[in-house]
Scaffold this motif. Sequence first.
Motif, short mmCIF file in Angstrom:
data_model
loop_
_atom_site.label_atom_id
_atom_site.label_comp_id
_atom_site.label_asym_id
_atom_site.label_seq_id
_atom_site.Cartn_x
_atom_site.Cartn_y
_atom_site.Cartn_z
N ARG A 526 0.83 -1.20 0.00
CA ARG A 526 0.00 0.00 0.00
C ARG A 526 0.87 1.26 0.00
O ARG A 526 0.61 2.21 -0.74
CB ARG A 526 -0.94 -0.01 1.20
CG ARG A 526 -1.94 1.13 1.18
CD ARG A 526 -3.01 0.97 2.23
NE ARG A 526 -4.05 1.96 2.02
CZ ARG A 526 -5.04 1.86 1.16
NH1 ARG A 526 -5.15 0.77 0.40
NH2 ARG A 526 -5.94 2.82 1.01
N GLU A 543 -7.53 0.76 -4.75
CA GLU A 543 -7.77 2.19 -4.90
C GLU A 543 -7.97 2.56 -6.36
O GLU A 543 -7.38 1.97 -7.26
CB GLU A 543 -6.59 2.98 -4.32
CG GLU A 543 -6.42 2.85 -2.82
CD GLU A 543 -7.56 3.46 -2.03
OE1 GLU A 543 -8.30 4.31 -2.59
OE2 GLU A 543 -7.75 3.08 -0.86
N VAL A 548 -7.41 8.88 -6.32
CA VAL A 548 -6.24 9.19 -5.47
C VAL A 548 -5.54 10.44 -5.98
O VAL A 548 -5.20 11.34 -5.20
CB VAL A 548 -5.27 7.99 -5.45
CG1 VAL A 548 -3.95 8.38 -4.80
CG2 VAL A 548 -5.89 6.82 -4.70
N GLY A 608 -6.85 5.48 2.42
CA GLY A 608 -8.13 4.81 2.25
C GLY A 608 -9.31 5.69 2.60
O GLY A 608 -9.21 6.59 3.44
N LYS A 609 -10.44 5.43 1.96
CA LYS A 609 -11.66 6.19 2.24
C LYS A 609 -12.30 5.66 3.51
O LYS A 609 -12.22 4.47 3.83
CB LYS A 609 -12.63 6.08 1.06
CG LYS A 609 -12.07 6.63 -0.24
CD LYS A 609 -13.02 6.42 -1.40
CE LYS A 609 -14.21 7.36 -1.31
NZ LYS A 609 -15.05 7.30 -2.53
N ARG A 621 -10.59 10.90 3.62
CA ARG A 621 -9.57 9.88 3.42
C ARG A 621 -8.58 9.92 4.58
O ARG A 621 -8.21 10.99 5.05
CB ARG A 621 -8.81 10.09 2.10
CG ARG A 621 -9.58 9.65 0.86
CD ARG A 621 -8.75 9.82 -0.39
NE ARG A 621 -9.45 9.36 -1.58
CZ ARG A 621 -9.38 8.11 -2.05
NH1 ARG A 621 -8.63 7.21 -1.44
NH2 ARG A 621 -10.05 7.78 -3.14
#
Length: 882
Positions: A526, A543, A548, A608-609, A621
């Motif tokens: 990630r 994602e 992003v 991440g959301k 986020r």
Amino acid sequence: MKINKLSYAIITALGVSSIATAQTADTAQPKRVIETIEVTATKRAESIQDVPVTVSALSGDALENLGVDNFQDYVEFLPNVVFQGTGPGQNEIYIRGAATSQTNIAVSTVQALQPSVAFYLDEQPVSMQGRNLDIYAADISRVEVLPGPQGTLFGASSQSGTVRMITKKPDFAGFAGGLDFGTSFTKGGEMSNSVEAFLNFVPFDNTAVRITAYNDRQGGWIDNVLNDPDQGGYRGSSVVISRISGGALADPANTPVVVPQNDALVEDDFNDAIYSGVRFGIAHEFSSDWDVLVQHTAQQLETEGVFAYDPNLQGTSSVNRFQPEENTDTFGLTTWTLNGRLNELELVYTGGLLNRDIDSLVDYTGYTNGGLFSAYYVCSYNNADQADDKCLDPTKFYKEETDTSRITHEFRVNTDAARDWRITAGIFYDSQELNTVGRFKIPNTEKFTDLARETVGKEGINSNGGPFESEVGFVNDVSHGIDQIALFGQAEYDITEDLTVTLGARWYEIKDDYKGSTTTVDVSRRLRAFGSLDPDELIAVGEDPAAVNAAIASGQLDVSLLDDDGVLTVDDTIFKASIDWKATSDLLFFATISEGFRPPVTNRVGGGKSTSQTGAFEGFRIPVYSTTDTLQNYEVGMKGDFFDGVFRMNATAFYSEITDLQTSRFDPTNISFLVFTDNVGDAEIMGIDGDMTWLATDNLILDASFSLLDTELTRINSELDGIAPPVGAELPYSASFSGNIRARYFMELENGLTSYINGSLVYTGDRIASMTMDAFVLEETTELVYGTGSGLSIQQEAPVFAGVNYTDANGDAFKGGRYIQDSYVLANVAYGITNDEWKAELFIDNLFDDNAVLHIDNQQFTPKVVTNRPRTIGVRFSYDFF
């Protein structure tokens, strides 16, 4: 009255000094003065009254007089220093109100939030992510506290101050030894026993050895009581889940609930702590100009049970726990210091190797009450295909195995202290590595196994790719490496004999490498994806590359500090400037501007959301990392001896600005079930701290110290608006006023004996808990679980709490507020008799048996109160031989 040498040695002005004598010219009689402690706050040995920085110190004699042995005890007598945590070995230090909050000390090693106060043992920084070392104060020369930023000389994490524990070193004077032991009885608790010994000898003319050993068993006083469904307990936990987190159960009123049982764990006084350790030191003199010191310290701290009570149960010493609670914290620290001189230059090379192992078993049952995820896996998922819904037993545990290592090297040069210009300059290298595996029992292991295979793409999630162990449903398996190199320097110049200016600077570069995986997140991949912004990698970690990049373009996400391998790198230069004026030989004034910092912290699920994308969390986020938070400090101070040296007062007024204050966040209902760090905003702190010593009579010495604070959040991160306290709110854990006063009265007896009485009062004002306005949410949870509230004070700070799913049983939004840790006063007294060889003492700690709110722990999603030991009566005896 004639005062002998022994009397002066034992009558330590608790906190800064001791009595000494001087001959007056006309009478040739001893005149009482206040002897001054020598400190190394500027990395030179100087009188505490001559060094132009704020320094508080407790000498070894003062620690002994106060009966202080561990971290919690000595902090109580330093009013500008506070500690927060859940028990021995699980505390954080804060100085001058620059406080934030760890969401959960149990998982703080994974979270990796750096401390704001640096902790040193002698020359070595031993601060660590999440938990400071709790070093037993055996055979200690002094504890130094340097409030305010000390970053130019002491580096990262010296943001709001530095605490240094200075050990007694091998002595070339000859053979000496000592033995101290004590026993005590705690009201409503178990007996405690301690023993401490040291031995100093000189096997060769140029070699000295000192050995110190100790064992302190501290009996418990908290009771793990039976969980009786008829008296509340956790019988309503699934209903709480449904109402708080948005409907995890379709029909909570009719869903059978399994009540957790703790029959086999019921035990009185189950919170024991045992400190045991040894320190070896060897000093060797090569010549009059060169010497070396090597020391090794080894300690093990074992605790059982918890050090908090449940305010919903009867009294202030009862709790319900459903899993055994154990913590073993072991460290070994080897240090070395080489001192030398080349003409007028003093050379110092020092370094250390620290290894620390933590093994913990924590009851995590309370997590059932606090999150959408736990509710789902306990109840709904388990019975999704069954007509007769039934929740699982909510009993849970958390097992942690953490290994930490830290190696440091520092080389510095000091010029001749007798010149009108002086320079201290050096280079510092630091390498830290933390490896941690945390295993969680969360019901319905099969679901988590499936989720792990789908998300991480392997069988199970152990570091070797192996399967889950029995009962374990979620695992953290991560490593965190921090490498730092720094150049530092400080120059002093005497403009006149009484006026001096000082300039200092430090350049640093820090690399932060965070890798590993959790059950649901491949952390390494990630971070590489967010570092490289490779579309294929972003897609691989779930994602949308376009989303992003849009978040980065809008400024919502910052990935500029990550390289393609996911390693975070930051560098900067900080400065310090001061001026001091020696108005008289006994009066010093100084003014200082200084900077301190904490490095960024990488997040496991960064980018991440959030789970919820409505209301306050629309578009939210998780930060890929929290950015560096900095503290700019301005202070003026004075140090003075008055009235012929019988009264001393030191005081400092300061103003501090914190930019991008880091804090922990954990919101499993709206954001993520993994803890992360964020920058809450900016803050201002104003205050005054000081200490006083008064030789009131030939037989009485008084000491006092105080701290006045005014803290305020001045800017809130817009994404935290309505969740964090509003602009104008206080920082957590910061009392407006704290102080203490200590007295020591002595009398000479026959046959060379001296008796004395010690007394102390410690006052700590009201403090706000936490950095999140969730107290009313937690209080509603408490009502539903136990059928009654906690009874703890709450300060309302907003009309509503902005968590979109946080509504009470009537569907109304919760008010925003934080718990108040109410003020308290603690008193200790002791009476003793001593001569040149031995001392016997009777003591009473917590004389009035007050119950102090030291910390409100919310990690169980209902508040628990960490408290002090009830009234304790005991005896201490020491014997020294030469």
